[in-house]
Design a protein around this motif. Structure first.
Motif, short mmCIF file in Angstrom:
data_model
loop_
_atom_site.label_atom_id
_atom_site.label_comp_id
_atom_site.label_asym_id
_atom_site.label_seq_id
_atom_site.Cartn_x
_atom_site.Cartn_y
_atom_site.Cartn_z
N VAL A 89 0.83 -1.20 0.00
CA VAL A 89 0.00 0.00 0.00
C VAL A 89 0.86 1.25 0.00
N VAL A 90 1.86 1.31 0.87
CA VAL A 90 2.66 2.52 1.03
C VAL A 90 3.53 2.78 -0.19
N GLN A 91 4.17 1.73 -0.72
CA GLN A 91 5.10 1.92 -1.82
C GLN A 91 4.43 2.03 -3.18
N GLN A 92 3.36 1.26 -3.40
CA GLN A 92 2.80 1.15 -4.74
C GLN A 92 1.39 1.73 -4.85
N ALA A 93 0.47 1.21 -4.04
CA ALA A 93 -0.95 1.54 -4.24
C ALA A 93 -1.26 3.00 -3.94
N ALA A 94 -0.79 3.51 -2.80
CA ALA A 94 -1.16 4.86 -2.39
C ALA A 94 -0.73 5.94 -3.39
N PRO A 95 0.54 5.97 -3.83
CA PRO A 95 0.91 7.01 -4.81
C PRO A 95 0.15 6.89 -6.12
N MET A 96 -0.07 5.64 -6.59
CA MET A 96 -0.78 5.45 -7.85
C MET A 96 -2.24 5.88 -7.73
N VAL A 97 -2.91 5.43 -6.69
CA VAL A 97 -4.33 5.79 -6.51
C VAL A 97 -4.49 7.30 -6.38
N THR A 98 -3.63 7.91 -5.57
CA THR A 98 -3.72 9.35 -5.36
C THR A 98 -3.60 10.12 -6.66
N THR A 99 -2.59 9.79 -7.45
CA THR A 99 -2.35 10.56 -8.66
C THR A 99 -3.34 10.22 -9.76
N LEU A 100 -3.80 8.98 -9.82
CA LEU A 100 -4.82 8.65 -10.81
C LEU A 100 -6.10 9.43 -10.55
N VAL A 101 -6.46 9.57 -9.28
CA VAL A 101 -7.66 10.35 -8.95
C VAL A 101 -7.43 11.83 -9.26
N ILE A 102 -6.25 12.34 -8.92
CA ILE A 102 -5.94 13.75 -9.21
C ILE A 102 -5.97 14.00 -10.71
N ALA A 103 -5.39 13.08 -11.49
CA ALA A 103 -5.38 13.26 -12.94
C ALA A 103 -6.78 13.16 -13.52
#
Length: 259
Positions: A89-103
């Motif tokens: 979650v910390v290394q992979q999922a969280a940054p990806m989910v956050t930026t996908l939603v922002i984009a």
């Protein structure tokens, strides 16, 4: 004059996107800095992104914990579920989910706004008046996306970890102590740093791509709609590629704890 072939146009677009990124970095440290505009854009991006990001992080953390819990139970390593799920979650999922939603939310709106200004010739008017569109329009929005990505990444990480903890302990009968102790035994501070570094890079990419497509919008409402769709798709593709590169570099340079 004949149009350039598709590969040539693609390379030309990549070059212009890269140039816009460099121009944005340089302009971010020049005065005057539009602090008020940056704050407004930051509030807008966060307001449209934080609820979807949190709602996505709960089932995502739960799915990761449930899947890893099932696999570790099959091989007799159920005590390692906490470490594996939290690091994922910390290394992979969280940054990806956050930026996908922002984009998908903030980036699309930014692209539509800049594209609307482009077709109304406001961008050209700024250039005629001697104003730099990159400094006045692009920089505040890119900085807002970066700061929003960093803050929301922390929120998504916490919610995702709590979701994984809850579903592992409640649905799979995991031990709360084992879940937490395995995480503290294998995790290190660099695991948190790589998540935040990814959030910074991903947020920058989302802001630059949205601005680039907005500045290069074709005339008419259809051009704005096409630019919005293209900005979201391009951002998604870049995020997955850059995530692979950053993860590979991190695993190569930083030794795992206990290795």
């Amino acid at each position: 004059m004949a149009k350039p072939i598709l590969p040539a146009r693609a390379l030309d677009s990549v070059g212009h996107l890269f140039a816009l990124g460099l121009d944005t970095l340089r302009a971010a440290f020049r005065r005057p800095f539009s602090a008020k505009e940056t704050l407004q854009q930051f509030w807008f991006v966060v307001s449209v992104s934080w609820v979807p990001a949190v709602l996505i992080s709960i089932p995502l953390g739960a799915v990761i914990a449930l899947q890893l819990g099932t696999l570790t139970k099959q091989i007799g390593a159920q005590s390692m579920t906490g470490a594996a799920s939290v690091l994922a979650v910390v290394q992979q999922a969280a940054p990806m989910v956050t930026t996908l939603v922002i984009a998908g939310a903030g980036g699309a709106a930014i692209c539509a706004e800049i594209g609307s200004r482009k077709i109304r010739d406001e961008i050209d008017a700024m250039k005629v008046m001697g104003l730099d569109p990159v400094q006045r329009i692009v920089v505040p929005r890119v900085v807002a996306c970066v700061v929003a990505a960093v803050l929301l990444n922390g929120l998504v990480s916490v919610v995702g970890v709590l979701g994984g903890y809850f579903f592992n302990v409640v649905l799979q009968g995991g031990t709360p102590g084992a879940y937490l102790s395995s995480f503290t035994a294998l995790a290190q501070i660099s695991d948190l740093w790589i998540g935040e570094i990814k959030a910074i890079v991903f947020g920058f990419l989302a802001g630059v791509v949205a601005s680039y497509r907005g500045l290069n919008t074709a005339p008419g409402p259809k051009g704005v709609g096409d630019s919005v769709n293209q900005s979201v798709v391009i951002t998604f593709l870049l995020l997955f590629f850059v995530n692979f590169v950053l993860t590979a570099l991190y695993l190569t340079i930083v030794p795992m704890k206990g290795a």
